[in-house]
Design an enzyme around this catalytic site. Structure first.
Site, PDB file in Angstrom:
ATOM      1  N   LYS A 170       0.806  -1.224   0.000  1.00  9.02           N
ATOM      2  CA  LYS A 170       0.000   0.000   0.000  1.00  9.02           C
ATOM      3  C   LYS A 170       0.839   1.276   0.000  1.00  9.02           C
ATOM      4  O   LYS A 170       0.340   2.342  -0.350  1.00  9.02           O
ATOM      5  CB  LYS A 170      -0.971  -0.004   1.179  1.00  9.02           C
ATOM      6  CG  LYS A 170      -2.027  -1.088   1.074  1.00  9.02           C
ATOM      7  CD  LYS A 170      -2.934  -0.901  -0.134  1.00  9.02           C
ATOM      8  CE  LYS A 170      -3.972  -2.009  -0.231  1.00  9.02           C
ATOM      9  NZ  LYS A 170      -4.841  -1.890  -1.396  1.00  9.02           N
TER      10      LYS A 170
HETATM   11  N1  PMP Z   1      -3.557  -8.155   1.380  1.00 10.21           N
HETATM   12  C1  PMP Z   1      -3.651  -7.187   2.307  1.00 10.21           C
HETATM   13  C2  PMP Z   1      -3.108  -7.444   3.671  1.00 10.21           C
HETATM   14  C3  PMP Z   1      -4.272  -5.973   1.994  1.00 10.21           C
HETATM   15  O1  PMP Z   1      -4.364  -5.015   2.936  1.00 10.21           O
HETATM   16  C4  PMP Z   1      -4.800  -5.788   0.702  1.00 10.21           C
HETATM   17  C5  PMP Z   1      -5.481  -4.502   0.378  1.00 10.21           C
HETATM   18  N2  PMP Z   1      -6.847  -4.444   0.698  1.00 10.21           N
HETATM   19  C6  PMP Z   1      -4.688  -6.831  -0.234  1.00 10.21           C
HETATM   20  C7  PMP Z   1      -4.051  -7.994   0.145  1.00 10.21           C
HETATM   21  C8  PMP Z   1      -5.267  -6.745  -1.620  1.00 10.21           C
HETATM   22  O2  PMP Z   1      -4.623  -5.796  -2.423  1.00 10.21           O
HETATM   23  P1  PMP Z   1      -5.497  -4.922  -3.414  1.00 10.21           P
HETATM   24  O3  PMP Z   1      -6.333  -4.004  -2.595  1.00 10.21           O
HETATM   25  O4  PMP Z   1      -4.505  -4.193  -4.248  1.00 10.21           O
HETATM   26  O5  PMP Z   1      -6.349  -5.842  -4.220  1.00 10.21           O
END
Ligand code: PMP
Length: 344
Positions: free
Chosen positions: A48
Site C-alpha cells: 500500500k
Molecule cells: N492483502 C492485504 C493485507 C491488503 O491489505 C490488501 C489490500 N486491501 C490486499 C491484500 C489486496 O490488495 P489490493 O487491494 O490491491 O487488491
C-alpha cells in the site's frame, strides 16, 4: 572538503523495488519455479506504500494539495498506515475514518504515525451519516485542499501498480514469468500488474485469490453481483462485499477461493519453511498455489510469481497467536505441526 554522506532524506525513496525471493523449500515437490514478490520490504511494510505515494504525488502534480493540506481515507489497515507515514514525511494532515471493529493496536499504530483517527460505529449501513464512509466523505467536502484517497474506486490505485510493481516483476523475471498469483481486495494490485504484464506477453496467466464469503469470484464469472455469496470471514484485505471499480475484471483470467483456516496454516508454514514473516493474505496467496498444483495448472516450464502483500507483525494477535488459532478451532485440524509453546 567535507566527506559525502551516504544517506537518504527520508524513506520515500525506499518505496517499491521490493525483492523477488525463490520459494525453494515450500515448492520442492511442485512442477515449475515459484517466486514471491515480498512487499513487506516497503518502509510501511506493505504494497500500500506504492498507491499511497502515487495518489498523493499525483494530487501534488495536479496542484490539488500543498503542504499543510489534508489526506483523508477510510481504513485502519495497510493503506491507512502508508498514508499516515507519507503524510508525516511530506507535512500533510492525515485523517482516517475507521470502523469501531478495528483493533486498538491498529488505531494506536495510526496515531503513532500522526494520523487523526475518527472511530465510527461498525454496525450501521454504509449510507448512514455515522458510517466511516459518510464521515470521510463529509470531512472531505468540508475541508478545502483535501484529497479523498477512495482506494476502492480510484483508477490511480491500478495505475500505481501498472507503473511500479508490474515492470519490477517483468524485469526481475527477465520477461520469463508464466503465471501471476495475487490477492484481490480493491483489485488495484492484480489489475495494475496484470495490465502491464499482459501488454508485454498476453499469454501470461493471471490468477486472483478471493475469500469464501466474498462476491469477487462469482462476479468475475457472471458479471452479476450476488449478495448470497456474502458472509463473514476472518482474512483481512482479501475479497469484498461490493464490486470495486479499482478491479479490472477483464485483466484477470481466473479466481481461486481459499479458506480462513488453510490460509492461516499456510502463512505459518511460510515462516517455518522459508524464514519469511508475512501476513495473512500472503498465506492465502500461497494456499491458492497449493490448490492450483492439485489441478496440474503448472508444469516444469512454469515460472510463477506470487505476491505477498504485507508483513507478519500486523497479525501477532491473530494467526500468529496460538490462543487465537485455538479459539477459531484451527488447531483441531491435523495440519498444524508447530503447536504451542512448551510450559516448563
Ligand atoms: N492483502 C492485504 C493485507 C491488503 O491489505 C490488501 C489490500 N486491501 C490486499 C491484500 C489486496 O490488495 P489490493 O487491494 O490491491 O487488491
Amino acid at each position: 572538503m567535507s566527506k559525502q554522506i551516504n544517506a537518504t532524506n527520508n524513506v520515500l525513496a525506499l518505496i517499491g523495488n521490493t525483492p523477488l525471493i525463490a520459494l525453494k523449500k515450500l515448492t520442492a515437490e511442485f512442477a515449475g519455479e515459484f517466486y514471491a514478490k515480498v512487499e513487506a520490504f516497503n518502509p510501511g511494510h506493505s504494497a500500500k506504500d506504492r498507491i499511497a505515494l502515487h495518489i498523493i504525488e499525483e494530487a501534488e502534480r495536479r496542484v490539488i494539495i500543498k503542504e499543510g493540506d489534508t489526506i483523508i481515507e477510510t481504513t485502519s489497515g495497510n493503506t491507512g498506515f502508508s498514508l499516515a507515514m507519507i503524510s508525516a514525511i511530506k507535512g500533510y494532515k492525515c485523517i482516517l475514518a475507521v470502523s469501531s471493529k478495528s483493533s486498538a493496536d491498529k488505531i494506536d499504530m495510526l496515531k503513532t504515525m500522526g494520523a487523526q483517527v475518527y472511530v465510527c460505529p461498525a454496525h450501521v449501513s454504509a449510507d448512514d451519516p455515522r458510517s466511516y464512509y459518510q464521515v470521510a466523505k463529509r470531512l472531505h467536502e468540508e475541508t478545502p485542499g483535501s484529497v479523498y484517497i477512495n482506494q476502492y474506486f480510484n483508477e490511480l490505485n491500478i495505475d500505481a501498480h501498472y507503473k511500479t510493481t508490474g515492470p519490477e516483476i517483468w524485469n526481475q523475471t527477465n520477461g520469463t514469468i508464466t503465471h501471476l498469483v495475487a490477492c484481490s481486495g480493491t483489485g488495484g494490485t492484480i489489475s495494475g500488474v496484470s495490465r502491464f504484464l499482459k501488454k508485454q506477453n498476453p499469454n501470461i496467466k493471471v490468477i486472483g485469490v478471493d475469500a469464501y464469503g466474498s462476491v469477487l469470484k462469482k462476479y468475475h464469472e457472471t458479471r452479476e453481483f450476488d449478495a448470497n455469496e456474502i458472509y463473514p470471514y476472518r482474512i483481512e484485505g482479501l475479497g469484498k462485499n461490493l464490486i470495486p471499480t479499482a478491479t479490472d475484471f477483464d485483466s484477470i483470467d481466473e479466481y481461486i477461493k481459499v479458506t480462513d483456516e488453510d490460509s492461516a496454516h499456510t502463512a505459518r508454514e511460510i515462516a517455518r519453511k522459508e524464514g519469511l514473516f508475512v501476513g495473512y493474505t500472503s498465506g492465502a496467496a500461497f494456499q491458492a498455489i497449493k490448490q492450483l498444483v492439485d489441478t496440474e495448472e503448472f508444469d516444469k516450464n512454469s515460472r510463477v510469481v506470487v505476491l505477498f502483500p504485507d508483513h507478519g507483525s500486523r497479525y501477532m494477535s491473530k494467526i500468529y497467536s496460538d490462543e487465537w488459532m485455538e479459539k477459531q478451532g484451527f488447531f483441531d485440524s491435523e495440519k498444524e505441526t508447530a503447536k504451542k509453546s512448551i510450559a516448563y
